[in-house]
Design an enzyme around this catalytic site. Structure first.
Site, short mmCIF file in Angstrom:
data_model
loop_
_atom_site.label_atom_id
_atom_site.label_comp_id
_atom_site.label_asym_id
_atom_site.label_seq_id
_atom_site.Cartn_x
_atom_site.Cartn_y
_atom_site.Cartn_z
CE LYS A 7 -2.56 -13.74 -3.26
NZ LYS A 7 -1.86 -13.43 -4.49
CG MET A 115 3.25 -12.05 -0.42
SD MET A 115 4.60 -11.64 0.70
CE MET A 115 4.33 -12.84 1.98
N GLY A 117 -2.20 -9.37 1.43
CA GLY A 117 -2.36 -8.83 2.78
C GLY A 117 -3.69 -8.11 2.98
CB ALA A 118 -5.29 -5.27 1.22
CB SER A 119 -7.37 -10.03 -0.20
OG SER A 119 -7.16 -9.23 -1.32
CG ASP A 152 -6.20 -12.38 -4.38
OD1 ASP A 152 -6.51 -13.21 -5.27
OD2 ASP A 152 -5.15 -11.71 -4.41
#
Ligand code: C5P
Length: 326
Positions: A7, A115, A117-119, A152
């Protein structure tokens, strides 16, 4: 197989400090066409096993980012420090599921980039696990699982729109990030994204920020988004965390400066950084600006991973046929 998009935050203001130590936000986020990929299967054995690998592999990243990029950036924990692990535990707890999981993760979204990524990986793991266990949680139950994992994660689950199977793109998030409002926008948006050689810790960036006496409203940005007026949209891009991040990270400061020198005048950092982006007209314009930016970066001896991305929709439903069963 399930894709987990990255995102970008196109607008981010801090509107308050909460008793739980978090900040209240007013942010507008869009999912973009840069994906991690997860393959998940149920196992009879109880444990959760995560097999991560970077694509391109870390040597390629280090080549494009230079040795300043910490090698630890490419080490992904496979225990309960990993949000995928915690997401699967949370679903198992909700469903009273006693089996385990194997998860293969192909990582493309840089860590510590802002960005998500983990979420996004965690949200995709939730969607996959819910489908594989044939569960039908309510939107509220899903939102509770997601919000418990990170601010997020609810965004990447697509909020309330999943009841109608609608495709979700831009969303406004308030509260800690868990109160979501889909924002219709007529045009697909195109971006040039640049990730510098330094990543940033979300907690550290937030610690160095304070809520302004006069907060900025996202209303003008949302109006610009609704009309699709790209000039106005560029002018309204905003991120309250950017100033602290540029002080904490010379790499972010230099990158933003060089993006401006390259002609990307309305560039911005996403989330708590360290990735930055600029709105471009279309993929062709992105290609031109990418070449320009790469040349400017080279001339100043600065390394960054630069790529084109466009807005995408968050996938709402998972077709089980695309999964391998144990
Ligand atoms: O929720 P998440 O784990 O992504 O947050 C990481 C850190 O970022 C939190 O521990 C907190 O310090 C900060 N944060 C915040 N306000 C938010 C989101 C994150 O202060 N709305």
């Amino acid at each position: 197989m399930v894709r987990a998009p990255a995102k970008l935050n196109l607008f981010l203001e801090l509107t308050g400090k909460r008793p739980d130590g978090y900040h209240d936000l007013d942010t507008v986020m869009v999912p973009i066409s840069c994906y991690d990929t997860l393959v998940i299967r149920k196992t009879v054995r109880e444990s959760i096993r995560i097999y991560p690998h970077w694509r391109p592999d870390p040597s390629h990243w280090i080549e494009s980012l230079g040795t300043a990029a910490a090698e630890s950036q490419w080490e992904m924990p496979v225990d309960d420090r990993n949000l995928i692990y915690r997401a699967l535990e949370a679903v198992a707890h909700y469903a009273n599921y006693r089996g385990g999981w194997d998860v293969w993760v192909r990582k493309r979204i840089p860590s510590g980039a802002g960005m998500g990524g983990a979420s996004s990986d965690a949200a995709s793991a939730i969607r996959a696990a819910v489908a594989l266990l044939n569960l039908t949680p309510s939107t509220t139950e899903l939102a509770q699982i997601a919000a418990g994992l990170g601010s997020d994660v609810p965004f990447f689950l697509g909020g309330d729109a999943d009841d109608c199977g609608a495709q979700v793109s831009a969303m406004r998030a308030t509260g800690r990030g868990e109160i979501l409002e889909p924002l219709p926008h007529p045009e697909r948006l195109h971006f040039l994204v640049a990730f510098p050689s330094q990543s940033l810790s979300t907690a550290t960036v937030y610690k160095h920020c304070s809520v302004p006496a006069q907060t900025r409203s996202s209303a003008a940005f949302r109006r610009a988004l609704a009309t699709g007026d790209s000039d106005l949209l560029q002018k309204e891009l905003f991120n309250r965390l950017a100033e602290a991040a540029t002080i904490l990270s010379p790499a972010v400061r230099d990158l933003l400066q060089l993006m401006k020198i390259s002609g990307l005048t309305d560039c911005l950092m996403t989330g708590s950084g360290s990735a930055c982006f600029a709105l471009v007209r279309d993929p062709y314009h992105a290609g031109l600006m990418q070449a320009e930016l790469k040349q400017t970066l080279r001339a100043h001896g600065v390394q960054a991973h630069v790529f084109y991305a466009r807005t995408v929709s968050i996938p709402q439903r998972i077709r089980l046929t695309s999964f391998c069963h144990a």
